[in-house]
Design a protein around this motif. Structure first.
Motif, PDB file in Angstrom:
ATOM      1  N   THR A 144       0.839  -1.190   0.000  1.00  0.00           N
ATOM      2  CA  THR A 144       0.000   0.000   0.000  1.00  0.00           C
ATOM      3  C   THR A 144       0.877   1.244   0.000  1.00  0.00           C
ATOM      4  O   THR A 144       2.050   1.190   0.402  1.00  0.00           O
ATOM      5  CB  THR A 144      -0.954   0.031   1.206  1.00  0.00           C
ATOM      6  OG1 THR A 144      -1.818   1.171   1.090  1.00  0.00           O
ATOM      7  CG2 THR A 144      -0.183   0.124   2.522  1.00  0.00           C
ATOM      8  N   SER A 146      -0.522   3.887   1.589  1.00  0.00           N
ATOM      9  CA  SER A 146      -1.170   4.612   2.683  1.00  0.00           C
ATOM     10  C   SER A 146      -0.223   4.776   3.868  1.00  0.00           C
ATOM     11  O   SER A 146       0.168   3.791   4.508  1.00  0.00           O
ATOM     12  CB  SER A 146      -2.427   3.861   3.132  1.00  0.00           C
ATOM     13  OG  SER A 146      -2.961   4.430   4.306  1.00  0.00           O
ATOM     14  N   SER A 148      -1.027   6.148   6.678  1.00  0.00           N
ATOM     15  CA  SER A 148      -1.759   5.903   7.933  1.00  0.00           C
ATOM     16  C   SER A 148      -1.694   4.431   8.328  1.00  0.00           C
ATOM     17  O   SER A 148      -1.810   4.087   9.505  1.00  0.00           O
ATOM     18  CB  SER A 148      -3.218   6.346   7.793  1.00  0.00           C
ATOM     19  OG  SER A 148      -3.887   5.572   6.809  1.00  0.00           O
ATOM     20  N   GLY A 238      -8.080   3.989  -2.943  1.00  0.00           N
ATOM     21  CA  GLY A 238      -8.854   4.790  -2.015  1.00  0.00           C
ATOM     22  C   GLY A 238      -9.139   6.175  -2.555  1.00  0.00           C
ATOM     23  O   GLY A 238      -8.593   6.592  -3.580  1.00  0.00           O
ATOM     24  N   LYS A 240      -8.226   8.916  -1.406  1.00  0.00           N
ATOM     25  CA  LYS A 240      -7.082   9.817  -1.248  1.00  0.00           C
ATOM     26  C   LYS A 240      -5.929   9.447  -2.185  1.00  0.00           C
ATOM     27  O   LYS A 240      -4.812   9.941  -2.022  1.00  0.00           O
ATOM     28  CB  LYS A 240      -6.606   9.800   0.196  1.00  0.00           C
ATOM     29  CG  LYS A 240      -7.655  10.334   1.172  1.00  0.00           C
ATOM     30  CD  LYS A 240      -7.170  10.299   2.611  1.00  0.00           C
ATOM     31  CE  LYS A 240      -8.234  10.841   3.552  1.00  0.00           C
ATOM     32  NZ  LYS A 240      -7.802  10.769   4.984  1.00  0.00           N
ATOM     33  N   ASN A 242      -4.593   6.438  -2.605  1.00  0.00           N
ATOM     34  CA  ASN A 242      -3.734   5.338  -2.171  1.00  0.00           C
ATOM     35  C   ASN A 242      -4.031   4.048  -2.938  1.00  0.00           C
ATOM     36  O   ASN A 242      -5.173   3.768  -3.307  1.00  0.00           O
ATOM     37  CB  ASN A 242      -3.916   5.087  -0.674  1.00  0.00           C
ATOM     38  CG  ASN A 242      -3.334   6.209   0.158  1.00  0.00           C
ATOM     39  OD1 ASN A 242      -2.223   6.655  -0.094  1.00  0.00           O
ATOM     40  ND2 ASN A 242      -4.083   6.680   1.154  1.00  0.00           N
TER      41      ASN A 242
END
Length: 257
Positions: A144, A146, A148, A238, A240, A242
Motif C-alpha cells: 500500500t 497509505s 496511515s 482509495g 485519497k 492510495n
C-alpha cells in the motif's frame, strides 16, 4: 431466373459432376438459387426436374458464417487479455515482494509498482466486482501507499510488522481491517455502494489491542474502488489516491455484524 441448368441426354449421365452428398438415384426435387439475404447457392447434389433439367441446390448461408466471426475474435481477445493479466500479476508480485508492504519503497519503487498496477487494471479491469463472490472473504495486505497504515514516521519496531488483513462481505455490506503484531488493532465499517465497483466506507467501531472497543467518530469515513479482482489477487484504490494490493487467504471469513 437465378438457376443454373444444363440439359443432359440422360438424367443419370451426370457421374462426372462433383457432389458433396450421395445422390438418390435420378429422383430429385426442384431447387432454387435464392438471391439476396447473404446466401450463395452451391451444388451439393444434382436434383433432376422435368425434361431432364439438372438443377443445383445446396444453400450456404454467409450470414451464419459472418455471425461466427465476432465471437471468434472476442474469445481470442479475452484469452490474450487473460494471458497478459497473468504475466502482469507475476511482475507486480515480484516488484512489491522486497518492499515490506510499501514501507521500504523508494519513489522509484512506487512509480514502478504504480505503472504495473495500471497496466494490470487496463488489461483486465474489474467489471462489477460488487456483484462477484470473489470479493468475499479475508484478504492479506501485500502493498500500500497509505502512510496511515504503514506509519513510516515511527521507529521500525513501533510500526505494524505483523500481517495486516482486510475482510469484505458483500451480502451484508460489511468490512473489517485487522492488524496483528504489535497492536492487534481492528476497525469495522459499513459499506454503501456508489457504483458497481466503488463503495463509501463508514467506520463504526475501533478495537484497541482487540479488547477495548471505541465508537468511531463521525469523520471516520472514506471510499474504496475495486479496480482488479480474481480468485487470488485484488487491487483497490482509495479516495485519497492510495493504492492497495491484497491476496486472498480465507474466502469463508465473515465480518462481525
Amino acid at each position: 431466373m437465378a438457376l443454373v441448368s444444363h440439359s443432359l441426354p440422360s438424367p443419370c449421365a451426370s457421374k462426372h459432376l462433383l457432389a458433396t452428398s450421395p445422390s438418390r438415384g435420378c429422383a430429385g426435387s426442384r431447387g432454387r438459387l435464392p438471391a439476396g439475404n447473404g446466401v450463395i447457392a452451391l451444388t451439393a447434389a444434382p436434383a433432376v426436374g422435368r425434361r431432364g433439367v439438372v438443377r443445383w441446390r445446396a444453400p450456404v448461408s454467409l450470414s451464419s458464417f459472418s455471425s461466427f466471426l465476432p465471437s471468434f475474435f472476442k474469445n481470442n481477445k479475452e484469452k490474450e487479455d487473460e494471458e497478459k493479466a497473468a504475466r502482469l500479476k507475476e511482475e507486480l508480485l515480484a516488484a512489491i515482494a522486497p518492499l515490506d508492504r510499501g514501507a521500504e519503497a523508494t519513489p522509484e519503487d512506487k512509480d514502478r509498482v504504480e505503472e504495473i498496477a495500471r497496466r494490470l487494471e487496463e488489461a483486465r479491469p474489474a467489471k462489477e466486482p460488487l456483484k462477484s463472490d470473489l470479493l468475499n472473504g479475508k484478504w492479506e495486505l501485500l502493498y500500500t501507499t497509505s502512510t496511515s497504515i504503514l506509519q513510516p514516521q515511527r521507529p521500525k519496531f513501533l510500526r505494524p510488522f505483523g500481517t495486516i488483513y482486510q475482510a469484505i462481505n458483500i451480502d451484508t455490506l460489511r468490512a473489517q481491517n485487522m492488524e496483528t503484531l504489535p497492536y492487534f488493532n481492528q476497525v469495522t465499517a459499513n459499506l454503501v455502494p456508489l457504483t458497481s465497483r466503488r463503495v463509501a466506507v463508514k467506520f463504526d467501531y475501533f478495537k484497541i489491542f482487540s479488547l477495548i472497543q471505541i465508537k468511531a467518530p463521525g469523520r471516520g469515513k472514506g471510499e474504496l474502488e475495486i479496480t482488479y479482482l480474481d480468485e487470488e489477487l485484488r487491487v483497490s484504490r482509495g479516495d485519497k489516491g492510495n493504492l492497495f494490493v491484497l491476496k486472498m487467504v480465507d474466502p469463508t471469513y465473515r465480518v462481525p455484524l
